[in-house]
Design a protein around this motif. Structure first.
Motif, mmCIF file in Angstrom:
data_model
loop_
_atom_site.group_PDB
_atom_site.id
_atom_site.type_symbol
_atom_site.label_atom_id
_atom_site.label_comp_id
_atom_site.label_asym_id
_atom_site.label_seq_id
_atom_site.Cartn_x
_atom_site.Cartn_y
_atom_site.Cartn_z
ATOM 1 N N TYR A 71 40.049 27.106 34.266
ATOM 2 C CA TYR A 71 40.565 27.555 32.973
ATOM 3 C C TYR A 71 40.595 29.082 32.876
ATOM 4 O O TYR A 71 41.507 29.656 32.280
ATOM 5 C CB TYR A 71 39.747 26.967 31.824
ATOM 6 N N SER A 72 39.616 29.747 33.463
ATOM 7 C CA SER A 72 39.624 31.217 33.403
ATOM 8 C C SER A 72 40.778 31.786 34.230
ATOM 9 O O SER A 72 41.418 32.765 33.831
ATOM 10 C CB SER A 72 38.282 31.793 33.861
ATOM 11 N N ARG A 73 41.098 31.168 35.369
ATOM 12 C CA ARG A 73 42.232 31.625 36.178
ATOM 13 C C ARG A 73 43.563 31.344 35.467
ATOM 14 O O ARG A 73 44.488 32.163 35.537
ATOM 15 C CB ARG A 73 42.223 30.958 37.547
ATOM 16 N N ILE A 74 43.655 30.197 34.799
ATOM 17 C CA ILE A 74 44.869 29.872 34.036
ATOM 18 C C ILE A 74 45.083 30.927 32.955
ATOM 19 O O ILE A 74 46.189 31.432 32.760
ATOM 20 C CB ILE A 74 44.775 28.459 33.434
ATOM 21 N N ALA A 75 44.003 31.282 32.256
ATOM 22 C CA ALA A 75 44.103 32.333 31.233
ATOM 23 C C ALA A 75 44.514 33.650 31.871
ATOM 24 O O ALA A 75 45.340 34.391 31.317
ATOM 25 C CB ALA A 75 42.777 32.481 30.491
ATOM 26 N N GLY A 76 43.976 33.950 33.047
ATOM 27 C CA GLY A 76 44.338 35.171 33.757
ATOM 28 C C GLY A 76 45.807 35.200 34.137
ATOM 29 O O GLY A 76 46.473 36.242 34.024
ATOM 30 N N ASP A 77 46.332 34.064 34.585
ATOM 31 C CA ASP A 77 47.755 33.988 34.943
ATOM 32 C C ASP A 77 48.636 34.231 33.715
ATOM 33 O O ASP A 77 49.639 34.950 33.789
ATOM 34 C CB ASP A 77 48.087 32.628 35.558
ATOM 35 N N THR A 78 48.252 33.624 32.599
ATOM 36 C CA THR A 78 48.998 33.827 31.348
ATOM 37 C C THR A 78 48.933 35.286 30.933
ATOM 38 O O THR A 78 49.942 35.884 30.539
ATOM 39 C CB THR A 78 48.437 32.917 30.229
ATOM 40 N N PHE A 79 47.747 35.874 31.032
ATOM 41 C CA PHE A 79 47.574 37.279 30.679
ATOM 42 C C PHE A 79 48.483 38.172 31.519
ATOM 43 O O PHE A 79 49.159 39.052 30.991
ATOM 44 C CB PHE A 79 46.107 37.683 30.876
ATOM 45 N N VAL A 80 48.494 37.949 32.830
ATOM 46 C CA VAL A 80 49.292 38.789 33.734
ATOM 47 C C VAL A 80 50.777 38.688 33.390
ATOM 48 O O VAL A 80 51.487 39.703 33.376
ATOM 49 C CB VAL A 80 49.018 38.425 35.207
ATOM 50 N N ASP A 83 36.343 50.197 25.348
ATOM 51 C CA ASP A 83 37.490 49.541 24.717
ATOM 52 C C ASP A 83 37.672 48.180 25.399
ATOM 53 O O ASP A 83 38.271 48.085 26.465
ATOM 54 C CB ASP A 83 38.737 50.414 24.880
ATOM 55 N N ILE A 84 37.098 47.147 24.788
ATOM 56 C CA ILE A 84 37.078 45.820 25.398
ATOM 57 C C ILE A 84 37.633 44.789 24.423
ATOM 58 O O ILE A 84 37.252 44.757 23.254
ATOM 59 C CB ILE A 84 35.635 45.408 25.791
ATOM 60 N N SER A 85 38.536 43.938 24.922
ATOM 61 C CA SER A 85 39.057 42.815 24.142
ATOM 62 C C SER A 85 38.619 41.521 24.813
ATOM 63 O O SER A 85 38.455 41.464 26.037
ATOM 64 C CB SER A 85 40.580 42.859 24.063
ATOM 65 N N TYR A 86 38.475 40.477 24.001
ATOM 66 C CA TYR A 86 37.937 39.210 24.488
ATOM 67 C C TYR A 86 38.885 38.054 24.171
ATOM 68 O O TYR A 86 39.493 38.022 23.102
ATOM 69 C CB TYR A 86 36.584 38.918 23.828
ATOM 70 N N TYR A 87 38.954 37.128 25.100
ATOM 71 C CA TYR A 87 39.612 35.848 24.850
ATOM 72 C C TYR A 87 38.703 34.787 25.444
ATOM 73 O O TYR A 87 38.381 34.829 26.635
ATOM 74 C CB TYR A 87 41.000 35.770 25.492
ATOM 75 N N SER A 88 38.274 33.859 24.630
ATOM 76 C CA SER A 88 37.356 32.821 25.085
ATOM 77 C C SER A 88 38.012 31.452 24.943
ATOM 78 O O SER A 88 38.474 31.086 23.865
ATOM 79 C CB SER A 88 36.070 32.868 24.254
ATOM 80 N N LEU A 89 38.058 30.738 26.054
ATOM 81 C CA LEU A 89 38.553 29.362 26.050
ATOM 82 C C LEU A 89 37.317 28.467 26.101
ATOM 83 O O LEU A 89 36.734 28.252 27.153
ATOM 84 C CB LEU A 89 39.458 29.124 27.261
ATOM 85 N N GLN A 105 43.884 24.176 22.655
ATOM 86 C CA GLN A 105 43.699 25.621 22.836
ATOM 87 C C GLN A 105 44.701 26.193 23.837
ATOM 88 O O GLN A 105 45.205 27.301 23.641
ATOM 89 C CB GLN A 105 42.280 25.923 23.323
ATOM 90 N N LEU A 106 44.983 25.448 24.896
ATOM 91 C CA LEU A 106 45.929 25.927 25.910
ATOM 92 C C LEU A 106 47.326 26.114 25.327
ATOM 93 O O LEU A 106 48.056 27.010 25.736
ATOM 94 C CB LEU A 106 45.966 24.973 27.105
ATOM 95 N N ARG A 107 47.693 25.269 24.360
ATOM 96 C CA ARG A 107 49.004 25.409 23.719
ATOM 97 C C ARG A 107 49.116 26.724 22.948
ATOM 98 O O ARG A 107 50.204 27.282 22.813
ATOM 99 C CB ARG A 107 49.281 24.216 22.797
ATOM 100 N N ASN A 108 47.987 27.225 22.457
ATOM 101 C CA ASN A 108 47.982 28.473 21.687
ATOM 102 C C ASN A 108 47.581 29.684 22.525
ATOM 103 O O ASN A 108 47.519 30.800 22.013
ATOM 104 C CB ASN A 108 47.022 28.350 20.496
ATOM 105 N N GLN A 109 47.308 29.458 23.814
ATOM 106 C CA GLN A 109 46.781 30.516 24.659
ATOM 107 C C GLN A 109 47.708 31.723 24.765
ATOM 108 O O GLN A 109 47.283 32.867 24.633
ATOM 109 C CB GLN A 109 46.466 29.958 26.045
ATOM 110 N N LYS A 110 48.980 31.473 24.998
ATOM 111 C CA LYS A 110 49.941 32.561 25.181
ATOM 112 C C LYS A 110 49.970 33.470 23.947
ATOM 113 O O LYS A 110 49.930 34.703 24.070
ATOM 114 C CB LYS A 110 51.327 31.976 25.455
#
Length: 193
Positions: free
Chosen positions: A17-26, A161-167, A179-184
């Motif tokens: 899940y953390s890598r999926i979030a990373g891919d979306t972030f990138v 200067d740090i921002s957080y996203y927690s799944l 949560q994944l549907r709202n991740q983007k």
């Protein structure tokens, strides 16, 4: 032109899940920075060696640098050269993965990423960091242990200067799929802060 350093720490290459979030972030980061450079540092699968006494001694008096010291210097150079840092991190047993702890043990170095002048002074100032964490449990209103740990280390090195996203709630498939549907959208919001 901005440079993003992406640090992945999950031992899972698939279904992380953390890598999926990373891919979306990138993907979202590239939209905002179309000519930006992304550098990847994989520490979840290709482990960073743990700090030991011999390497610690080399931090202060290296005459013939070892592979460990050269790696430490390389990791620090990546941090110095980037504008933004993305850390994708799962929570393992209420903390960060040991590979991520080993990484920070090699980059938190006197004279390289911080100095002491009556108090510690971080040398990695004017950088933005993003922490994308995942955990099986449900998040409370307070920051989670992963976020608190990483915030303390980053602040010590000068990154404030740090921002957080927690799944959170990844143990509940229905909840995490919602949560994944709202991740983007959530990631787009932290990028636009």
């Amino acid at each position: 032109m901005k440079t993003l350093l992406r640090i992945d720490s999950s031992f899972r290459l698939n279904n992380s899940y953390s890598r999926i979030a990373g891919d979306t972030f990138v993907k979202e980061w590239k939209i905002l920075n179309p000519i930006g450079i992304i550098k990847n540092r994989e520490i979840g699968f290709f482990h960073v060696p743990h700090l030991d006494q011999a390497l610690y001694n080399e931090f202060y008096q290296a005459q013939n640098p070892s592979d460990g010291l050269r790696l430490s210097d390389e990791l620090i150079a990546e941090l110095i050269d980037c504008d933004e840092i993305l850390i994708t991190v799962p929570m393992y047993n209420f903390g960060i993965p040991s590979s991520l702890k080993a990484y920070f043990d090699l980059v938190v170095r006197t004279g390289k990423t911080f100095l002491y002048q009556d108090q510690p002074i971080g040398l990695l100032q004017n950088k933005k960091a993003y922490i994308l964490s995942s955990m099986g449990d449900f998040k409370s209103d307070s920051p989670n242990l992963v976020e608190m740990h990483l915030q303390k280390i980053l602040n010590f090195m000068g990154v404030t200067d740090i921002s957080y996203y927690s799944l959170d709630g990844t143990a509940d498939k229905n909840y995490v799929n919602q949560q994944l549907r709202n991740q983007k959208k959530s990631i787009r919001n932290i990028l636009n802060q």
